[in-house]
Scaffold this motif. Structure first.
Motif, mmCIF file in Angstrom:
data_model
loop_
_atom_site.group_PDB
_atom_site.id
_atom_site.type_symbol
_atom_site.label_atom_id
_atom_site.label_comp_id
_atom_site.label_asym_id
_atom_site.label_seq_id
_atom_site.Cartn_x
_atom_site.Cartn_y
_atom_site.Cartn_z
ATOM 1 N N ASN A 237 0.750 -1.149 -0.119
ATOM 2 C CA ASN A 237 -0.080 -0.102 -0.127
ATOM 3 C C ASN A 237 0.850 1.056 0.000
ATOM 4 O O ASN A 237 1.545 1.333 1.069
ATOM 5 N N GLU A 238 0.880 1.958 -1.111
ATOM 6 C CA GLU A 238 1.809 2.943 -1.278
ATOM 7 C C GLU A 238 1.615 3.845 -0.387
ATOM 8 O O GLU A 238 2.801 4.488 0.483
ATOM 9 N N LYS A 239 0.592 4.694 -0.040
ATOM 10 C CA LYS A 239 0.453 5.569 1.161
ATOM 11 C C LYS A 239 0.968 5.270 2.347
ATOM 12 O O LYS A 239 1.623 5.916 2.961
ATOM 13 N N TYR A 240 0.615 3.909 2.870
ATOM 14 C CA TYR A 240 0.813 3.484 4.014
ATOM 15 C C TYR A 240 2.432 3.327 4.212
ATOM 16 O O TYR A 240 3.102 3.759 4.938
ATOM 17 N N VAL A 241 2.993 2.629 3.188
ATOM 18 C CA VAL A 241 4.426 2.482 3.065
ATOM 19 C C VAL A 241 5.391 3.704 3.120
ATOM 20 O O VAL A 241 6.239 3.681 3.859
ATOM 21 N N ASP B 166 11.561 4.372 6.492
ATOM 22 C CA ASP B 166 12.550 3.279 6.867
ATOM 23 C C ASP B 166 12.060 2.202 7.930
ATOM 24 O O ASP B 166 12.509 1.272 8.147
ATOM 25 N N LYS B 167 10.937 2.553 8.731
ATOM 26 C CA LYS B 167 10.452 1.795 9.681
ATOM 27 C C LYS B 167 9.369 0.504 8.993
ATOM 28 O O LYS B 167 9.052 -0.309 9.734
ATOM 29 N N TYR B 168 9.167 0.764 7.770
ATOM 30 C CA TYR B 168 8.208 -0.165 7.261
ATOM 31 C C TYR B 168 8.671 -1.605 7.343
ATOM 32 O O TYR B 168 9.688 -2.018 6.823
ATOM 33 N N GLY B 169 7.851 -2.422 7.996
ATOM 34 C CA GLY B 169 8.066 -3.963 8.116
ATOM 35 C C GLY B 169 9.230 -4.358 9.174
ATOM 36 O O GLY B 169 9.397 -5.414 9.152
#
Length: 547
Positions: A195-199, A204-207
């Motif tokens: 999800n582009e908006k969320y990512v 850098d914290k994603y995932g």
């Protein structure tokens, strides 16, 4: 599984690595004694390693891909027979006559935060994986997409990728060449949506934590205590939530098999892998079973900095100087078999209907006398009698035993060789391999899709998973031809793949094959419908139940 391995995973002995698991067994269950029912609706598992990454663009190992496979969903997922079935894709795709353009309809589905899943989620995620700035090791698996390689190497802009969201529910994909296994390829974790908006918001914290990612699969990652445990719970927003029976899946990080067994005996673990010393004790238990996988374990021989390993005679000596059956029968004791090959047996069949191994040869079989001859040639060529190599290894019980066995065998059979062992946690070991900061390394590879290419293209010159500096122009040409000009000539393509493996092993001894893995398991009688896969992720829990 994934690769890695992968993965695979992924990779590795008694653990999930860049390797993929095997088989389509969904009903292998048995009684372990006592009550055959379970009061809660929770599946309790163990894993030897923590999750390295929940970012599908960065994941390279089996632990990550297994978790992603059960919390995320791409256009397709694998069923119990390893066939690609609809995930986010709804209905049959429209395919052009030349097989190069595929148009998918995206079903009505939601992310775990309530956002709709759209075609743009795929376009964004795939472009992200191919962006050179992402440094995705698995970007190469997307090179069948039009202009993907040029984009990944910085020669073209991402806007030129042959992937386009025509509208919110229509995804058009253009290929460089027709790919006969394209649906199965799309199951692989790197092709998952984001999800582009969320990512973008997470940056850098994603995932990196359970709450810095959102999910569109059967489960969500609800809790993640690093190096301790992670918990998945049912995703109420999943489009097929009615098919998901489990409420939660608890996974405890356990590096010791005795602890696993204790947890199983107390029914605090519902499915465990057994190391060799426990197989004889439990093999008559009705909950015992083995799975033969398409994962092959081998020694990576780093040719970038070590003068000894740059010598082909030294590599051949090391490859033939240890007893493979001593590892499979004595140490592993789980049905694993010696491997004198890289592409596994009982994995994929050619245009003639024959298993790849029935057509290809055997290479680098255990032969102590030949090993000693090659060793003497290497010492003479290098003008030295004594050498020291460091073996990079994992830190779990089984890997330790295999490493110690290899050290004893190599030092005994190759006069003047000293082997020092460097054991590292999973993530750190992968990092050292990526940086090629090692001499030789115990590793494994499980297939990412159903074709020999998932093994053989690893060793293209400068390939992302060619983490040992191997290069051979003839090998490169065979692999590249099999990826392009020979796709419409299946017999010639198969011949090219067979020849490539021969060059890799017989001529160059680029790696030292050890064994094809089987795994021994204990499963509680109330556990049903866990799907084991030959390629991609090891497991699917979507249909699993505990009753």
């Amino acid at each position: 599984m994934k690769k890695r391995l992968s993965l695979f995973l992924v990779l590795l002995l008694a653990m999930s690595t860049f390797l993929a698991a095997c088989g389509g067994d969904k009903e292998k269950s048995g009684k372990s004694g006592g009550d055959n029912t379970k009061k809660d609706n929770v599946l309790n598992l163990t894993e030897t390693q923590d999750i390295p990454s929940m970012d599908s663009a960065l994941a390279t190992d089996a632990v990550s891909f297994n978790t992603l496979n059960n919390t995320m969903e791409g256009l397709y997922r694998l069923d119990e027979n390893d066939k690609a079935v609809e995930g986010m894709a709804e209905g049959e795709p429209e395919v052009s006559k030349d097989g190069k353009t595929w148009t998918f309809k995206i079903r009505d589905a939601k992310w775990s935060n309530g956002d709709p899943v759209t075609a743009n989620d795929f376009e964004f995620a795939w472009k992200k994986a191919l962006d050179p700035k992402t440094k995705a090791e698995y970007a190469y698996i997307m090179y069948d997409l039009k202009n993907a390689k040029a984009i990944n190497t910085g020669e073209m802009k991402s806007e030129e990728l042959g992937v386009k969201a025509i509208d919110e529910k229509t995804l058009e994909v253009q290929l460089e060449n027709p790919v006969p296994y394209f649906k199965e390829l799309l199951v692989f974790g790197t092709f998952l949506p984001q999800n582009e908006k969320y990512v973008t918001k997470q940056g850098d914290k994603y995932g990196l934590e359970a709450d810095t990612a959102i999910y569109n699969g059967p489960f969500v990652l609800d809790e993640w205590k690093h190096e301790d445990k992670f918990v998945m719970k049912k995703n109420p927003n999943y489009w097929d939530a009615d098919a998901v029976k489990l409420d939660k899946i608890h996974t405890k990080i356990v590096k010791n098999t005795q602890t696993d067994v204790n947890l199983f005996e107390s029914k605090d673990a519902d499915l465990i892998r057994l190391s060799s010393e426990f197989v004889d004790k439990y093999k008559k238990n009705e909950g015992f079973f083995t799975e033969k996988e398409a994962s092959v374990f081998f020694l990576r021989l780093n040719q970038t900095s070590n003068e000894l390993l740059k010598n082909v005679d030294a590599r051949k000596a090391i490859s033939m100087a240890f007893d493979k059956k001593g590892i499979t029968d004595g140490i592993l004791n789980n049905g694993s078999t010696p491997a004198d090959y890289f592409v596994p047996a009982e994995f994929v069949h050619g245009p003639d209907g024959k298993d790849f191994r029935d057509t290809a040869g055997k290479y680098l079989s255990t032969d102590i006398d030949k090993a000693k001859d090659h060793w003497e040639k290497a010492k003479k060529a290098l003008g030295k009698d004594k050498f020291t190599l460091e073996l990079l290894n994992y830190d779990d019980d089984s890997a330790k035993k295999v490493g110690e066995y290899l050290k004893e065998q190599l030092e005994s059979n190759l006069d003047g060789l000293t082997v020092n062992i460097k054991q590292q946690p999973f993530k750190q070991k992968l990092d050292l391999e990526t940086k090629m900061n090692y001499d030789f390394s115990l590793g494994g590879w499980g297939p990412d899709y159903l074709d020999p290419m998932t093994f053989l293209d690893m060793y293209l010159t400068n390939g992302a998973h060619n983490q040992q500096g191997y290069s051979n122009p003839e090998y490169d040409k065979l692999i590249n031809d099999a990826k392009t000009t020979l796709l419409l000539e299946p017999e010639k393509r198969w011949e090219a793949l067979v020849k490539a493996e021969e060059i890799l092993l017989k001529e160059d001894a680029a790696i030292a094959p050890i064994y094809q893995r089987s795994r021994a398991y204990l499963k509680q009688p109330y556990v049903k419908d866990i799907y084991f896969h030959k390629f991609g992720a090891d497991y699917t829990f979507k249909y699993a139940s505990v009753k």
